[in-house]
Write a protein that holds these residues in place. Structure first.
Motif, PDB file in Angstrom:
ATOM      1  N   ILE A   4       0.794  -1.190  -0.066  1.00 53.06           N
ATOM      2  CA  ILE A   4      -0.086  -0.103  -0.010  1.00 53.06           C
ATOM      3  C   ILE A   4       0.781   1.446   0.158  1.00 53.06           C
ATOM      4  O   ILE A   4       1.619   1.427   1.043  1.00 53.06           O
ATOM      5  N   THR A   5       0.735   2.070  -0.928  1.00 58.00           N
ATOM      6  CA  THR A   5       1.243   3.406  -1.061  1.00 58.00           C
ATOM      7  C   THR A   5       0.531   4.485  -0.288  1.00 58.00           C
ATOM      8  O   THR A   5      -0.680   4.717  -0.364  1.00 58.00           O
ATOM      9  N   VAL A   6       1.231   5.159   0.639  1.00 61.69           N
ATOM     10  CA  VAL A   6       0.468   6.438   1.217  1.00 61.69           C
ATOM     11  C   VAL A   6       1.062   7.710   0.768  1.00 61.69           C
ATOM     12  O   VAL A   6       2.341   7.993   0.912  1.00 61.69           O
ATOM     13  N   LEU A   7       0.091   8.547   0.108  1.00 56.92           N
ATOM     14  CA  LEU A   7       0.567   9.753  -0.631  1.00 56.92           C
ATOM     15  C   LEU A   7      -0.193  11.047   0.014  1.00 56.92           C
ATOM     16  O   LEU A   7      -1.355  10.780   0.704  1.00 56.92           O
ATOM     17  N   GLY A   8       0.275  12.111   0.001  1.00 55.83           N
ATOM     18  CA  GLY A   8      -0.067  13.321   0.532  1.00 55.83           C
ATOM     19  C   GLY A   8       0.785  14.263   0.706  1.00 55.83           C
ATOM     20  O   GLY A   8       2.100  14.036   0.678  1.00 55.83           O
ATOM     21  N   PRO A   9       0.396  15.615   1.133  1.00 51.47           N
ATOM     22  CA  PRO A   9       1.388  16.622   1.008  1.00 51.47           C
ATOM     23  C   PRO A   9       1.910  16.821   2.430  1.00 51.47           C
ATOM     24  O   PRO A   9       1.638  15.993   3.258  1.00 51.47           O
ATOM     25  N   ASN A  10       3.093  17.445   2.674  1.00 49.22           N
ATOM     26  CA  ASN A  10       3.625  17.606   3.878  1.00 49.22           C
ATOM     27  C   ASN A  10       2.844  18.153   4.986  1.00 49.22           C
ATOM     28  O   ASN A  10       2.109  18.862   4.754  1.00 49.22           O
ATOM     29  N   GLY A  11       2.992  17.553   6.320  1.00 54.35           N
ATOM     30  CA  GLY A  11       2.072  18.000   7.073  1.00 54.35           C
ATOM     31  C   GLY A  11       0.835  17.234   7.139  1.00 54.35           C
ATOM     32  O   GLY A  11      -0.072  17.590   7.882  1.00 54.35           O
ATOM     33  N   ALA A  12       0.540  16.350   6.088  1.00 56.28           N
ATOM     34  CA  ALA A  12      -1.002  15.783   5.922  1.00 56.28           C
ATOM     35  C   ALA A  12      -1.286  14.595   7.080  1.00 56.28           C
ATOM     36  O   ALA A  12      -2.387  14.540   7.499  1.00 56.28           O
ATOM     37  N   GLY A  13      -0.211  14.116   7.915  1.00 59.81           N
ATOM     38  CA  GLY A  13      -0.553  13.156   8.839  1.00 59.81           C
ATOM     39  C   GLY A  13      -0.006  11.796   8.493  1.00 59.81           C
ATOM     40  O   GLY A  13      -0.338  10.952   9.427  1.00 59.81           O
ATOM     41  N   LYS A  14       0.791  11.568   7.455  1.00 58.10           N
ATOM     42  CA  LYS A  14       1.374  10.219   6.940  1.00 58.10           C
ATOM     43  C   LYS A  14       2.042   9.530   8.042  1.00 58.10           C
ATOM     44  O   LYS A  14       1.863   8.552   8.386  1.00 58.10           O
ATOM     45  N   SER A  15       3.203  10.209   8.483  1.00 59.02           N
ATOM     46  CA  SER A  15       3.870   9.876   9.624  1.00 59.02           C
ATOM     47  C   SER A  15       3.312   9.656  10.741  1.00 59.02           C
ATOM     48  O   SER A  15       3.686   8.558  11.465  1.00 59.02           O
ATOM     49  N   THR A  16       2.394  10.522  11.215  1.00 57.83           N
ATOM     50  CA  THR A  16       1.501  10.206  12.509  1.00 57.83           C
ATOM     51  C   THR A  16       0.729   9.192  12.207  1.00 57.83           C
ATOM     52  O   THR A  16       0.744   8.118  13.351  1.00 57.83           O
ATOM     53  N   LEU A  17       0.091   8.862  11.254  1.00 60.56           N
ATOM     54  CA  LEU A  17      -0.690   7.491  11.044  1.00 60.56           C
ATOM     55  C   LEU A  17       0.328   6.359  11.226  1.00 60.56           C
ATOM     56  O   LEU A  17      -0.242   5.208  11.896  1.00 60.56           O
ATOM     57  N   MET A  18       1.532   6.121  10.685  1.00 59.89           N
ATOM     58  CA  MET A  18       2.323   4.900  10.919  1.00 59.89           C
ATOM     59  C   MET A  18       2.770   4.931  12.311  1.00 59.89           C
ATOM     60  O   MET A  18       2.551   3.854  13.058  1.00 59.89           O
ATOM     61  N   LYS A  19       3.106   5.948  13.126  1.00 63.63           N
ATOM     62  CA  LYS A  19       3.319   5.804  14.575  1.00 63.63           C
ATOM     63  C   LYS A  19       2.184   5.305  15.286  1.00 63.63           C
ATOM     64  O   LYS A  19       2.126   4.696  16.352  1.00 63.63           O
ATOM     65  N   ALA A  20       0.896   5.934  14.830  1.00 64.62           N
ATOM     66  CA  ALA A  20      -0.234   5.436  15.678  1.00 64.62           C
ATOM     67  C   ALA A  20      -0.652   3.858  15.437  1.00 64.62           C
ATOM     68  O   ALA A  20      -0.697   3.244  16.440  1.00 64.62           O
TER      69      ALA A  20
END
Length: 238
Positions: free
Chosen positions: A31-47
């Protein structure tokens, strides 16, 4: 369903970053996760990895609710996580990094041996300090250390950012092989996503802390389609 994320909210202290993300992963999927900077992508991974608390919503892994579990407990269940930065112990050798990753497991030695046998470059660098590795070698070590836990889902946050093309190709080939063996991989990417899209099945767009679209990755390889989706995300975030 191997991993099911339902309307989760999470963030840092009183600062909320995720505002209701839905996310599903099947065995063997990339699964690829895309989005602008600050969108919450890294936060999602950490959660998902248990490194950030979930204030509402649920995360289920193989039918087990992981809300409230520690990062170590989540890891032992079968979710591996490789952050973008500070993903190895720079002051330790390659072998010491691997042994630290294996400490929670009774068969630590055999787990390390299995991963090291698969990657000759790590064996060659076993006594070398992690701080002296090249960027590609360091990412290989970080991913290998995560594999010691024998995860069923591997979360990768920008694993190829800033790497030479040869290492990008090697990591993509490696991840594709892992997925063919049944491991699910969630890959966050911001720079040059086209190469990853060629090997992933689905792409999730994250914008403003929400999952805004799910598309088959091959659709995004159509001329202009990826740029159109990213532009739409930027408009929504303003």
């Amino acid at each position: 369903m191997l991993l099911k994320v339902t309307k989760i909210k999470s963030g840092y202290g009183k600062v909320s970053i995720l505002h209701g993300v839905d996310f599903n992963v099947l065995p063997g999927q990339i699964i690829t996760v895309l989005g602008p900077n600050g969108a919450g992508k890294s936060t999602l991974m950490k959660a998902i990895a248990g490194q950030l608390p979930v204030s509402s919503g649920t995360i289920e892994f193989s039918g087990t609710l992981t809300n409230g579990l520690s990062a170590q407990e989540v890891n032992k269940l079968g979710i591996g996580y490789v952050p973008q930065e500070q993903n190895v112990f720079a002051e330790l050798t390659v072998m010491e990094n691997m042994k630290v990753a294996a400490m929670p497991f009774k068969d630590a030695g055999s787990r390390v041996d299995r991963v090291m046998d698969h990657f000759p470059i790590l064996k060659e660098r076993a006594a070398q300090m992690a701080s002296t590795l090249s960027g590609g070698e360091r990412q290989t070590l970080a991913i290998s250390a995560a594999l010691v836990a024998e995860p069923k889902v591997l979360l990768l946050d920008e694993p190829t950012a800033g790497l030479a093309p040869i290492f990008v190709d090697r990591i993509i080939e490696w991840i594709t092989e892992l997925a063919s063996e049944g491991m699910a991989v969630v890959w966050v990417v911001e720079q040059d996503p086209e190469k990853i899209l060629t090997v992933s099945q689905m792409t999730c767009f994250i914008e403003g802390g929400r999952s805004t679209a799910w598309l088959e990755s091959e659709i995004l390889l159509e001329p202009g389609r990826l740029q159109q989706m990213l532009l739409e995300d930027k408009k929504c975030s303003k």
